[in-house]
Design a protein around this motif. Sequence first.
Motif, PDB file in Angstrom:
ATOM      1  N   THR B 171       0.835  -1.209   0.000  1.00 50.96           N
ATOM      2  CA  THR B 171       0.000   0.000   0.000  1.00 50.96           C
ATOM      3  C   THR B 171       0.868   1.258   0.000  1.00 50.96           C
ATOM      4  OG1 THR B 171      -0.122  -0.245   2.387  1.00 50.96           O
ATOM      5  CG2 THR B 171      -2.050  -0.957   1.121  1.00 50.96           C
ATOM      6  N   LYS B 172       2.067   1.147   0.583  1.00 59.00           N
ATOM      7  CA  LYS B 172       2.972   2.308   0.576  1.00 59.00           C
ATOM      8  C   LYS B 172       4.024   2.171  -0.513  1.00 59.00           C
ATOM      9  CE  LYS B 172       2.462   3.092   5.510  1.00 59.00           C
ATOM     10  NZ  LYS B 172       2.939   2.478   6.768  1.00 59.00           N
ATOM     11  N   GLY B 173       4.042   1.056  -1.156  1.00 56.98           N
ATOM     12  CA  GLY B 173       5.003   0.859  -2.251  1.00 56.98           C
ATOM     13  C   GLY B 173       6.326   0.242  -1.803  1.00 56.98           C
ATOM     14  N   ASN B 174       6.495   0.052  -0.481  1.00 55.32           N
ATOM     15  CA  ASN B 174       7.767  -0.523  -0.022  1.00 55.32           C
ATOM     16  C   ASN B 174       7.947  -1.948  -0.538  1.00 55.32           C
ATOM     17  OD1 ASN B 174       7.569   1.775   1.455  1.00 55.32           O
ATOM     18  ND2 ASN B 174       7.383   0.778   3.468  1.00 55.32           N
ATOM     19  N   GLY B 175       9.084  -2.204  -1.119  1.00 55.42           N
ATOM     20  CA  GLY B 175       9.419  -3.567  -1.525  1.00 55.42           C
ATOM     21  C   GLY B 175       8.794  -4.023  -2.833  1.00 55.42           C
ATOM     22  N   VAL B 176       7.931  -3.190  -3.421  1.00 56.95           N
ATOM     23  CA  VAL B 176       7.218  -3.619  -4.632  1.00 56.95           C
ATOM     24  C   VAL B 176       8.168  -3.742  -5.826  1.00 56.95           C
ATOM     25  CG1 VAL B 176       5.473  -2.917  -6.331  1.00 56.95           C
ATOM     26  CG2 VAL B 176       4.984  -2.747  -3.889  1.00 56.95           C
ATOM     27  N   PHE B 177       8.975  -2.698  -6.046  1.00 55.68           N
ATOM     28  CA  PHE B 177       9.887  -2.755  -7.190  1.00 55.68           C
ATOM     29  C   PHE B 177      11.028  -3.734  -6.943  1.00 55.68           C
ATOM     30  CE2 PHE B 177       7.690   0.931  -8.826  1.00 55.68           C
ATOM     31  CZ  PHE B 177       7.725   0.671 -10.198  1.00 55.68           C
ATOM     32  N   GLU B 178      11.438  -3.869  -5.677  1.00 56.17           N
ATOM     33  CA  GLU B 178      12.495  -4.837  -5.352  1.00 56.17           C
ATOM     34  C   GLU B 178      12.034  -6.243  -5.754  1.00 56.17           C
ATOM     35  OE1 GLU B 178      11.471  -2.382  -3.564  1.00 56.17           O
ATOM     36  OE2 GLU B 178      13.191  -1.297  -2.744  1.00 56.17           O
ATOM     37  N   THR B 179      10.753  -6.540  -5.449  1.00 57.23           N
ATOM     38  CA  THR B 179      10.216  -7.859  -5.797  1.00 57.23           C
ATOM     39  C   THR B 179      10.182  -8.056  -7.310  1.00 57.23           C
ATOM     40  OG1 THR B 179       8.778  -7.643  -3.870  1.00 57.23           O
ATOM     41  CG2 THR B 179       8.268  -9.422  -5.413  1.00 57.23           C
ATOM     42  N   LEU B 180       9.688  -7.039  -8.013  1.00 57.41           N
ATOM     43  CA  LEU B 180       9.590  -7.136  -9.475  1.00 57.41           C
ATOM     44  C   LEU B 180      10.973  -7.341 -10.093  1.00 57.41           C
ATOM     45  CD1 LEU B 180       8.101  -6.865 -12.191  1.00 57.41           C
ATOM     46  CD2 LEU B 180       8.338  -4.397 -11.996  1.00 57.41           C
ATOM     47  N   LYS B 181      11.919  -6.570  -9.573  1.00 60.16           N
ATOM     48  CA  LYS B 181      13.284  -6.668 -10.082  1.00 60.16           C
ATOM     49  C   LYS B 181      13.844  -8.065  -9.806  1.00 60.16           C
ATOM     50  CE  LYS B 181      17.614  -4.170  -9.711  1.00 60.16           C
ATOM     51  NZ  LYS B 181      18.280  -3.033  -9.088  1.00 60.16           N
ATOM     52  N   GLY B 182      13.542  -8.576  -8.616  1.00 59.04           N
ATOM     53  CA  GLY B 182      14.025  -9.905  -8.238  1.00 59.04           C
ATOM     54  C   GLY B 182      13.543 -10.972  -9.203  1.00 59.04           C
ATOM     55  N   VAL B 183      12.267 -10.931  -9.539  1.00 53.69           N
ATOM     56  CA  VAL B 183      11.736 -11.977 -10.415  1.00 53.69           C
ATOM     57  C   VAL B 183      12.175 -11.739 -11.871  1.00 53.69           C
ATOM     58  CG1 VAL B 183       9.446 -10.966 -10.920  1.00 53.69           C
ATOM     59  CG2 VAL B 183       9.717 -13.420 -10.898  1.00 53.69           C
ATOM     60  N   ALA B 184      12.236 -10.461 -12.287  1.00 52.28           N
ATOM     61  CA  ALA B 184      12.652 -10.146 -13.655  1.00 52.28           C
ATOM     62  C   ALA B 184      14.072 -10.657 -13.904  1.00 52.28           C
ATOM     63  CB  ALA B 184      12.589  -8.642 -13.891  1.00 52.28           C
ATOM     64  N   LYS B 185      14.905 -10.484 -12.910  1.00 55.34           N
ATOM     65  CA  LYS B 185      16.286 -10.936 -13.012  1.00 55.34           C
ATOM     66  C   LYS B 185      16.330 -12.452 -13.239  1.00 55.34           C
ATOM     67  CE  LYS B 185      20.425  -9.461 -10.699  1.00 55.34           C
ATOM     68  NZ  LYS B 185      20.916  -8.569  -9.654  1.00 55.34           N
TER      69      LYS B 185
END
Lengths: 164, 195
Positions: B171-185
């Motif tokens: 809801t605050k956006g914390n960790g959202v892009f980190e997760t996406l980046k993790g799986v994209a990698k």
Amino acid sequence: MPDFDLVMYEAEFRRIDEELKKLYHQANAKVVFLVDKNGQLVASAGDSSEIDTTSLASLTAGNIAATGGIARLLGEKEFSILFHEGEKDNIHISLIGHRIILVVIFDNRSSIGLVRLRVKKSTEALAAIFNEITSKSETKKQEKVIDDSPFAEITDEDIDNLFR
Amino acid sequence: MSFINYSSREINCKIVYYGPGLCGKTTNLQHIYRKTNPDQKGKLISLATETERTLFFDFLPLALGDIRGFKVRFHLYTVPGQVFYAASRKLILKGVDGVVFVADSQVERMDANIESVEDLTLNLQEQGYELSKLPFVIQYNKRDLPNAVALEELNRAVNPDGITWFEAVATKGNGVFETLKGVAKLVLMELRKNY
């Protein structure tokens, strides 16, 4: 993996493009698309500038997936044709082999009969091209001779750059 | 099952956000949508009920940039989390290249998390995939809530193989892009392995 990655090369892409253009003209369609069952747009013919093609591709695949689910519940293998009729535009969706979806959007300048007839003819031609694509990419993959592969030397830095 | 187009020089990959109902899958996509440049994203499509529960799927196409002259596109999907949408959930997994499991950190949702991981494993098996061989990361969402379970306990429950995980407050956006980046990698590394 249950299925193969779809790898499209220039030569096959051009043949598909030609076949789609032919269908577009002969069926008097507004737009013609090819979408893969995972929801990715493969090719199109006609004026698609006013259509959100990415969303259309994903929703079409969802539609086919849902219909396929219904078919299996009824003991059918799949329903190979879907047709939606609108006030102005209509959409004809059909399967090519097990992998590719052909979408034809048309209005009252054409008719469902004409579209069905032309789609049937194009389906055979397109199916043959896609069979070639599958065997070609499999041979290349087995022989490890993917030309000009962009992935072979992919680095962590490349990936980090995507997220800047 | 990625789609590599040498003609238009594009790579398309499908990433699915999986998890129990109300764990925050759609919220993840909404945050990514809000924070991405307009030229890098398409429309966020939500097939949802009137009460904003996902009915079929959410879909967000992202074009993050180029790798070696190839445009890299990720198509992000969520599944409907509620138990009775099992049939639709299965369909979304078709042709998946990477999975994010979003776990709800709240103690009362632990059973739902475990049930959902089992459901994911089974649904993938039915389509001939093995979860352990797919690019797969876990996100522990709702870390800001007072009833959030300790990370060790969550790992014991849903991550016995010790795969990469991320903490998040979607809801605050914390960790959202980190997760996406993790799986994209992981997805791109898988492509490197295969091609």
